[in-house]
Design a protein around this motif. Structure first.
Motif, PDB file in Angstrom:
ATOM      1  N   MET A 134       0.852  -1.182   0.000  1.00  0.00           N
ATOM      2  CA  MET A 134       0.000   0.000   0.000  1.00  0.00           C
ATOM      3  C   MET A 134       0.893   1.238   0.000  1.00  0.00           C
ATOM      4  SD  MET A 134      -2.964   1.104   2.710  1.00  0.00           S
ATOM      5  CE  MET A 134      -4.129  -0.037   2.012  1.00  0.00           C
ATOM      6  N   PRO A 135       0.599   2.215  -0.835  1.00  0.00           N
ATOM      7  CA  PRO A 135       1.370   3.457  -0.837  1.00  0.00           C
ATOM      8  C   PRO A 135       1.226   4.196   0.493  1.00  0.00           C
ATOM      9  CG  PRO A 135      -0.010   3.300  -2.786  1.00  0.00           C
ATOM     10  CD  PRO A 135      -0.417   2.200  -1.869  1.00  0.00           C
ATOM     11  N   ARG A 136       2.261   4.957   0.826  1.00  0.00           N
ATOM     12  CA  ARG A 136       2.251   5.776   2.032  1.00  0.00           C
ATOM     13  C   ARG A 136       2.414   7.229   1.614  1.00  0.00           C
ATOM     14  NH1 ARG A 136       0.697   3.462   6.457  1.00  0.00           N
ATOM     15  NH2 ARG A 136       1.905   4.906   7.660  1.00  0.00           N
ATOM     16  N   VAL A 137       1.668   8.112   2.269  1.00  0.00           N
ATOM     17  CA  VAL A 137       1.737   9.540   1.962  1.00  0.00           C
ATOM     18  C   VAL A 137       2.326  10.256   3.174  1.00  0.00           C
ATOM     19  CG1 VAL A 137       0.452  11.602   1.307  1.00  0.00           C
ATOM     20  CG2 VAL A 137      -0.289   9.350   0.479  1.00  0.00           C
ATOM     21  N   LYS A 138       3.434  10.948   2.952  1.00  0.00           N
ATOM     22  CA  LYS A 138       4.061  11.734   4.016  1.00  0.00           C
ATOM     23  C   LYS A 138       3.371  13.089   4.070  1.00  0.00           C
ATOM     24  CE  LYS A 138       8.349   9.320   4.005  1.00  0.00           C
ATOM     25  NZ  LYS A 138       9.380   9.273   4.983  1.00  0.00           N
ATOM     26  N   VAL A 175       0.344   8.626   6.299  1.00  0.00           N
ATOM     27  CA  VAL A 175      -0.911   7.881   6.257  1.00  0.00           C
ATOM     28  C   VAL A 175      -0.895   6.936   5.057  1.00  0.00           C
ATOM     29  CG1 VAL A 175      -2.268   9.662   7.424  1.00  0.00           C
ATOM     30  CG2 VAL A 175      -2.110   9.684   4.948  1.00  0.00           C
ATOM     31  N   PRO A 176      -1.538   5.784   5.182  1.00  0.00           N
ATOM     32  CA  PRO A 176      -1.665   4.898   4.024  1.00  0.00           C
ATOM     33  C   PRO A 176      -2.712   5.464   3.075  1.00  0.00           C
ATOM     34  CG  PRO A 176      -2.852   3.984   5.883  1.00  0.00           C
ATOM     35  CD  PRO A 176      -2.167   5.228   6.378  1.00  0.00           C
ATOM     36  N   ALA A 177      -2.600   5.106   1.825  1.00  0.00           N
ATOM     37  CA  ALA A 177      -3.578   5.562   0.839  1.00  0.00           C
ATOM     38  C   ALA A 177      -3.764   4.481  -0.209  1.00  0.00           C
ATOM     39  CB  ALA A 177      -3.117   6.860   0.185  1.00  0.00           C
ATOM     40  N   GLU A 178      -4.881   4.555  -0.904  1.00  0.00           N
ATOM     41  CA  GLU A 178      -5.166   3.598  -1.964  1.00  0.00           C
ATOM     42  C   GLU A 178      -5.382   4.338  -3.267  1.00  0.00           C
ATOM     43  OE1 GLU A 178      -8.251   0.849  -1.057  1.00  0.00           O
ATOM     44  OE2 GLU A 178      -7.498   0.480   0.952  1.00  0.00           O
ATOM     45  N   GLY A 179      -5.000   3.696  -4.354  1.00  0.00           N
ATOM     46  CA  GLY A 179      -5.238   4.270  -5.660  1.00  0.00           C
ATOM     47  C   GLY A 179      -4.226   3.787  -6.675  1.00  0.00           C
ATOM     48  N   ALA A 180      -4.664   3.687  -7.908  1.00  0.00           N
ATOM     49  CA  ALA A 180      -3.799   3.239  -8.990  1.00  0.00           C
ATOM     50  C   ALA A 180      -2.993   4.392  -9.582  1.00  0.00           C
ATOM     51  CB  ALA A 180      -4.630   2.587 -10.092  1.00  0.00           C
ATOM     52  N   THR A 181      -3.492   5.632  -9.391  1.00  0.00           N
ATOM     53  CA  THR A 181      -2.800   6.818  -9.898  1.00  0.00           C
ATOM     54  C   THR A 181      -2.708   7.850  -8.769  1.00  0.00           C
ATOM     55  OG1 THR A 181      -4.802   7.976 -10.586  1.00  0.00           O
ATOM     56  CG2 THR A 181      -3.781   6.496 -12.221  1.00  0.00           C
ATOM     57  N   GLU A 203       2.742  -0.416  -5.655  1.00  0.00           N
ATOM     58  CA  GLU A 203       2.621  -0.907  -4.284  1.00  0.00           C
ATOM     59  C   GLU A 203       3.871  -0.502  -3.515  1.00  0.00           C
ATOM     60  OE1 GLU A 203       0.816  -2.617  -1.087  1.00  0.00           O
ATOM     61  OE2 GLU A 203      -0.056  -2.402  -3.077  1.00  0.00           O
ATOM     62  N   GLY A 204       3.698   0.077  -2.333  1.00  0.00           N
ATOM     63  CA  GLY A 204       4.825   0.463  -1.500  1.00  0.00           C
ATOM     64  C   GLY A 204       5.445   1.812  -1.840  1.00  0.00           C
TER      65      GLY A 204
END
Length: 82
Positions: free
Chosen positions: A1-5, A20-26, A69-70
């Protein structure tokens, strides 16, 4: 899962969270996910510079930039001055 600083100036909108974690393909999907969970970010993200894994999305595909991912996404509010 991507992480947003999250930078200090935006942390009140995320309950003080630094990341925070975030979801999305773009990138656009990720920002939509963030604003759906943290509505206070809505207007503030319009002026943020966005980086993914150290690359400015303006040099990539902007909001259509794919998110792996990641991935690490960094939000930097634009600064005005003169």
């Amino acid at each position: 899962m991507p992480r947003v600083k999250i930078p200090p100036i935006l942390r009140p909108a995320t309950g003080g969270e630094r990341e925070v974690p975030a979801e999305g393909a773009t990138i656009g999907d990720v920002l939509d996910d963030l604003t759906s969970r943290f509505p206070e970010l809505e207007g503030q993200l319009r002026y943020a510079n966005v980086y993914i894994d150290g690359e400015d999305i303006r040099t990539l595909d902007e909001l259509q930039t794919p998110v792996r991912e990641g991935a690490t996404i960094i939000l930097l509010p634009a600064m005005a001055g003169g």
